[in-house]
Write an enzyme that holds these catalytic residues in place. Sequence first.
Site, PDB file in Angstrom:
ATOM      1  N   TYR A 116       0.844  -1.208   0.000  1.00 45.30           N
ATOM      2  CA  TYR A 116       0.000   0.000   0.000  1.00 45.30           C
ATOM      3  C   TYR A 116       0.876   1.253   0.000  1.00 45.30           C
ATOM      4  CZ  TYR A 116      -3.730   3.201   1.626  1.00 45.30           C
ATOM      5  OH  TYR A 116      -4.630   4.227   1.764  1.00 45.30           O
ATOM      6  N   GLU A 152       4.163   1.782  -0.626  1.00 47.20           N
ATOM      7  CA  GLU A 152       5.029   1.998  -1.791  1.00 47.20           C
ATOM      8  C   GLU A 152       4.205   2.158  -3.066  1.00 47.20           C
ATOM      9  OE1 GLU A 152       7.902   2.855  -1.333  1.00 47.20           O
ATOM     10  OE2 GLU A 152       8.988   1.655   0.130  1.00 47.20           O
ATOM     11  N   GLY A 153       3.055   1.460  -3.142  1.00 51.90           N
ATOM     12  CA  GLY A 153       2.158   1.648  -4.290  1.00 51.90           C
ATOM     13  C   GLY A 153       1.723   3.096  -4.381  1.00 51.90           C
ATOM     14  N   VAL A 207     -11.817   2.816  13.646  1.00 52.11           N
ATOM     15  CA  VAL A 207     -13.051   3.473  14.094  1.00 52.11           C
ATOM     16  C   VAL A 207     -14.250   2.545  13.865  1.00 52.11           C
ATOM     17  CG1 VAL A 207     -14.591   5.437  13.759  1.00 52.11           C
ATOM     18  CG2 VAL A 207     -12.123   5.799  13.721  1.00 52.11           C
ATOM     19  N   THR A 251      -0.577   6.593  18.205  1.00 51.01           N
ATOM     20  CA  THR A 251      -1.533   7.695  17.993  1.00 51.01           C
ATOM     21  C   THR A 251      -1.984   7.782  16.533  1.00 51.01           C
ATOM     22  OG1 THR A 251       0.108   9.391  17.432  1.00 51.01           O
ATOM     23  CG2 THR A 251      -0.355   9.048  19.788  1.00 51.01           C
ATOM     24  N   PRO A 277       2.524   2.184  12.443  1.00 56.51           N
ATOM     25  CA  PRO A 277       3.158   3.462  12.816  1.00 56.51           C
ATOM     26  C   PRO A 277       2.841   3.860  14.262  1.00 56.51           C
ATOM     27  CG  PRO A 277       2.153   3.628  10.653  1.00 56.51           C
ATOM     28  CD  PRO A 277       1.712   2.316  11.222  1.00 56.51           C
ATOM     29  N   GLN A 334       3.081   6.920  15.626  1.00 63.06           N
ATOM     30  CA  GLN A 334       2.444   8.233  15.784  1.00 63.06           C
ATOM     31  C   GLN A 334       2.079   8.798  14.417  1.00 63.06           C
ATOM     32  OE1 GLN A 334       5.327  10.864  17.570  1.00 63.06           O
ATOM     33  NE2 GLN A 334       6.892  10.387  16.062  1.00 63.06           N
ATOM     34  N   ARG A 335       1.031   9.609  14.401  1.00 66.40           N
ATOM     35  CA  ARG A 335       0.655  10.227  13.115  1.00 66.40           C
ATOM     36  C   ARG A 335      -0.239  11.429  13.375  1.00 66.40           C
ATOM     37  NH1 ARG A 335      -2.108   6.255   9.614  1.00 66.40           N
ATOM     38  NH2 ARG A 335      -0.150   5.353   8.980  1.00 66.40           N
TER      39      ARG A 335
HETATM   40  P1  NAD Z   1     -12.727   2.030   0.431  1.00 65.47           P
HETATM   41  O1  NAD Z   1     -12.090   0.689   0.519  1.00 65.47           O
HETATM   42  O2  NAD Z   1     -14.053   2.218   1.076  1.00 65.47           O
HETATM   43  O3  NAD Z   1     -12.878   2.489  -1.084  1.00 65.47           O
HETATM   44  C1  NAD Z   1     -12.033   2.084  -2.111  1.00 65.47           C
HETATM   45  C2  NAD Z   1     -12.880   1.837  -3.354  1.00 65.47           C
HETATM   46  O4  NAD Z   1     -12.026   1.469  -4.442  1.00 65.47           O
HETATM   47  C3  NAD Z   1     -13.873   0.685  -3.183  1.00 65.47           C
HETATM   48  O5  NAD Z   1     -15.125   1.040  -3.689  1.00 65.47           O
HETATM   49  C4  NAD Z   1     -13.253  -0.443  -3.991  1.00 65.47           C
HETATM   50  O6  NAD Z   1     -14.197  -1.386  -4.442  1.00 65.47           O
HETATM   51  C5  NAD Z   1     -12.562   0.326  -5.096  1.00 65.47           C
HETATM   52  N1  NAD Z   1     -11.458  -0.412  -5.710  1.00 65.47           N
HETATM   53  C6  NAD Z   1     -10.440  -1.060  -5.094  1.00 65.47           C
HETATM   54  N2  NAD Z   1      -9.626  -1.607  -6.005  1.00 65.47           N
HETATM   55  C7  NAD Z   1     -10.132  -1.283  -7.231  1.00 65.47           C
HETATM   56  C8  NAD Z   1      -9.740  -1.559  -8.563  1.00 65.47           C
HETATM   57  N3  NAD Z   1      -8.658  -2.300  -8.835  1.00 65.47           N
HETATM   58  N4  NAD Z   1     -10.509  -1.084  -9.572  1.00 65.47           N
HETATM   59  C9  NAD Z   1     -11.610  -0.349  -9.328  1.00 65.47           C
HETATM   60  N5  NAD Z   1     -12.043  -0.056  -8.080  1.00 65.47           N
HETATM   61  C10 NAD Z   1     -11.293  -0.520  -7.050  1.00 65.47           C
HETATM   62  O7  NAD Z   1     -11.665   3.056   1.011  1.00 65.47           O
HETATM   63  P2  NAD Z   1     -11.752   4.636   1.253  1.00 65.47           P
HETATM   64  O8  NAD Z   1     -11.483   4.888   2.666  1.00 65.47           O
HETATM   65  O9  NAD Z   1     -12.965   5.184   0.618  1.00 65.47           O
HETATM   66  O10 NAD Z   1     -10.471   5.123   0.442  1.00 65.47           O
HETATM   67  C11 NAD Z   1     -10.578   5.761  -0.822  1.00 65.47           C
HETATM   68  C12 NAD Z   1      -9.210   6.229  -1.265  1.00 65.47           C
HETATM   69  O11 NAD Z   1      -8.690   7.157  -0.318  1.00 65.47           O
HETATM   70  C13 NAD Z   1      -8.198   5.107  -1.401  1.00 65.47           C
HETATM   71  O12 NAD Z   1      -7.375   5.349  -2.525  1.00 65.47           O
HETATM   72  C14 NAD Z   1      -7.372   5.240  -0.132  1.00 65.47           C
HETATM   73  O13 NAD Z   1      -6.065   4.769  -0.293  1.00 65.47           O
HETATM   74  C15 NAD Z   1      -7.418   6.727   0.128  1.00 65.47           C
HETATM   75  N6  NAD Z   1      -7.220   7.036   1.557  1.00 65.47           N
HETATM   76  C16 NAD Z   1      -8.233   6.853   2.447  1.00 65.47           C
HETATM   77  C17 NAD Z   1      -8.002   7.132   3.786  1.00 65.47           C
HETATM   78  C18 NAD Z   1      -9.084   6.992   4.825  1.00 65.47           C
HETATM   79  O14 NAD Z   1      -8.794   7.181   6.008  1.00 65.47           O
HETATM   80  N7  NAD Z   1     -10.323   6.727   4.493  1.00 65.47           N
HETATM   81  C19 NAD Z   1      -6.734   7.538   4.214  1.00 65.47           C
HETATM   82  C20 NAD Z   1      -5.723   7.681   3.275  1.00 65.47           C
HETATM   83  C21 NAD Z   1      -5.987   7.438   1.934  1.00 65.47           C
HETATM   84  N1  UDP Z   2      -6.239  -0.826  15.585  1.00 62.55           N
HETATM   85  C1  UDP Z   2      -6.661  -1.385  16.793  1.00 62.55           C
HETATM   86  N2  UDP Z   2      -7.722  -2.212  16.768  1.00 62.55           N
HETATM   87  C2  UDP Z   2      -8.416  -2.510  15.628  1.00 62.55           C
HETATM   88  C3  UDP Z   2      -8.003  -1.921  14.410  1.00 62.55           C
HETATM   89  C4  UDP Z   2      -6.892  -1.090  14.426  1.00 62.55           C
HETATM   90  O1  UDP Z   2      -6.079  -1.139  17.859  1.00 62.55           O
HETATM   91  O2  UDP Z   2      -9.393  -3.281  15.704  1.00 62.55           O
HETATM   92  C5  UDP Z   2      -5.088   0.101  15.610  1.00 62.55           C
HETATM   93  C6  UDP Z   2      -4.017  -0.196  14.570  1.00 62.55           C
HETATM   94  O3  UDP Z   2      -3.087  -1.113  15.092  1.00 62.55           O
HETATM   95  C7  UDP Z   2      -3.436   1.178  14.339  1.00 62.55           C
HETATM   96  C8  UDP Z   2      -4.605   2.130  14.534  1.00 62.55           C
HETATM   97  O4  UDP Z   2      -5.575   1.398  15.276  1.00 62.55           O
HETATM   98  O5  UDP Z   2      -2.455   1.470  15.328  1.00 62.55           O
HETATM   99  C9  UDP Z   2      -5.217   2.617  13.233  1.00 62.55           C
HETATM  100  O6  UDP Z   2      -5.486   1.479  12.458  1.00 62.55           O
HETATM  101  P1  UDP Z   2      -6.260   1.542  11.062  1.00 62.55           P
HETATM  102  O7  UDP Z   2      -6.233   0.151  10.500  1.00 62.55           O
HETATM  103  O8  UDP Z   2      -7.573   2.194  11.255  1.00 62.55           O
HETATM  104  O9  UDP Z   2      -5.414   2.530  10.152  1.00 62.55           O
HETATM  105  P2  UDP Z   2      -3.831   2.791   9.912  1.00 62.55           P
HETATM  106  O10 UDP Z   2      -3.659   4.197  10.318  1.00 62.55           O
HETATM  107  O11 UDP Z   2      -3.013   1.867  10.753  1.00 62.55           O
HETATM  108  O12 UDP Z   2      -3.655   2.529   8.458  1.00 62.55           O
END
Ligand code: NAD
Ligand code: UDP
Length: 310
Positions: A143, A145-146, A186, A208, A271, A273-274
């Site tokens: 994730y 590095e992608g 969450v 965090t 991680p 902290q963030r």
């Molecule tokens: P999510 O998993 O609910 O949504 C991702 C969507 O992408 C899904 O509808 C899934 O079916 C679709 N998808 C996955 N692989 C696909 C593919 N190969 N082709 C077409 N569709 C595909 O996650 P989200 O929280 O809504 O995240 C959306 C974007 O925001 C993602 O790129 C994620 O990396 C980025 N992001 C989200 C958060 C967050 O906290 N929600 C944080 C950082 C980055």
């Molecule tokens: N976490 C947890 N319990 C859970 C799911 C996640 O304690 O059921 C922790 C996880 O180890 C991380 C933080 O909550 O420290 C945030 O995790 P999440 O998967 O929501 O996102 P991340 O920021 O790690 O990508």
Amino acid sequence: MKNLVTGGAGFLGSHICERLLDQGHEVICLDNFFTGSKQNIAHLLGNPDFELMRQDVTDPFKVEVDRIYNMACPASPVHYQYNPIKTVKTSVMGAINCLGLAKRVGARILQASTSEVYGDPEIHPQPESYRGNVNPIGLRACYDEGKRCAETLFFDYHRENKVDTRVVRIFNTYGPRMSPDDGRVVSNFIVQALRGEDLTLYGDGSQTRSFCYVDDLVEAILRTMEQDETVGPVNIGNPVEFTIRELAEKVLDKVGSSSKIVEKPLPSDDPTQRKPDISLAKQALGWEPQVQLADGLELTIPYFRKAIGC
Ligand code: NAD
Ligand code: UDP
């Protein structure tokens, strides 16, 4: 304006589709339904300005649009680690396909990058200038590095091909339409608290995170897309930081649950902290989050209550 939202049936994507339609735009939602659901967009299907395309972002596709929001990628560690090679392909080949389309049709394109590009950060809070501390061979690398490679592609297409790009680095965001089995913290804690199950705290809960409510996030994404000065990357998130144990306690309090908090093994490379430095977002977008965690949880809990029938 005609918009393509990849990952449009996901948590964030479906909110973006909805907001764009509310503003009178046309939306094509592209999704392969790996983690997204029809439920998230069911209320949009009757709208003549909304079109659904079942399509994998890694396969070539053609549409005529003015704006591309590239949101497609599983975001929960559980889901992105399920098929890590596919996760890399989704970020990298998905970015190439979307950027190629943007170049052909002259669309402006925004990439949903992530705070994960900072890995386990040694600088706190994290400004955009920090280059990060990612383990390139760990379980989260598919994730992290992608997404880093996707950023590289965005900046190379911008420099080489003059594609009109935007990059946002999203920090942990939560709210209605997260899947109950998403696996992120969450949603896990709320669902567990509602069901009266133990809350699964990974490690001792001293790590965090900073939690942004979905409406704030969507506002920042739309503002990033529609301003002309800042290509990014721009951090978007709520800078108020909580330990994960504090989050568990807050959720129990808000749900009114007597569930216990139990410690489980900490996943590797989690991680410690963030917290975003959002100075750039404040200055370039005139944006800062309006919804704090206590209020955001109150807006989110009723959604999960209904979704799981508790
Ligand atoms: P999510 O998993 O609910 O949504 C991702 C969507 O992408 C899904 O509808 C899934 O079916 C679709 N998808 C996955 N692989 C696909 C593919 N190969 N082709 C077409 N569709 C595909 O996650 P989200 O929280 O809504 O995240 C959306 C974007 O925001 C993602 O790129 C994620 O990396 C980025 N992001 C989200 C958060 C967050 O906290 N929600 C944080 C950082 C980055
Ligand atoms: N976490 C947890 N319990 C859970 C799911 C996640 O304690 O059921 C922790 C996880 O180890 C991380 C933080 O909550 O420290 C945030 O995790 P999440 O998967 O929501 O996102 P991340 O920021 O790690 O990508």
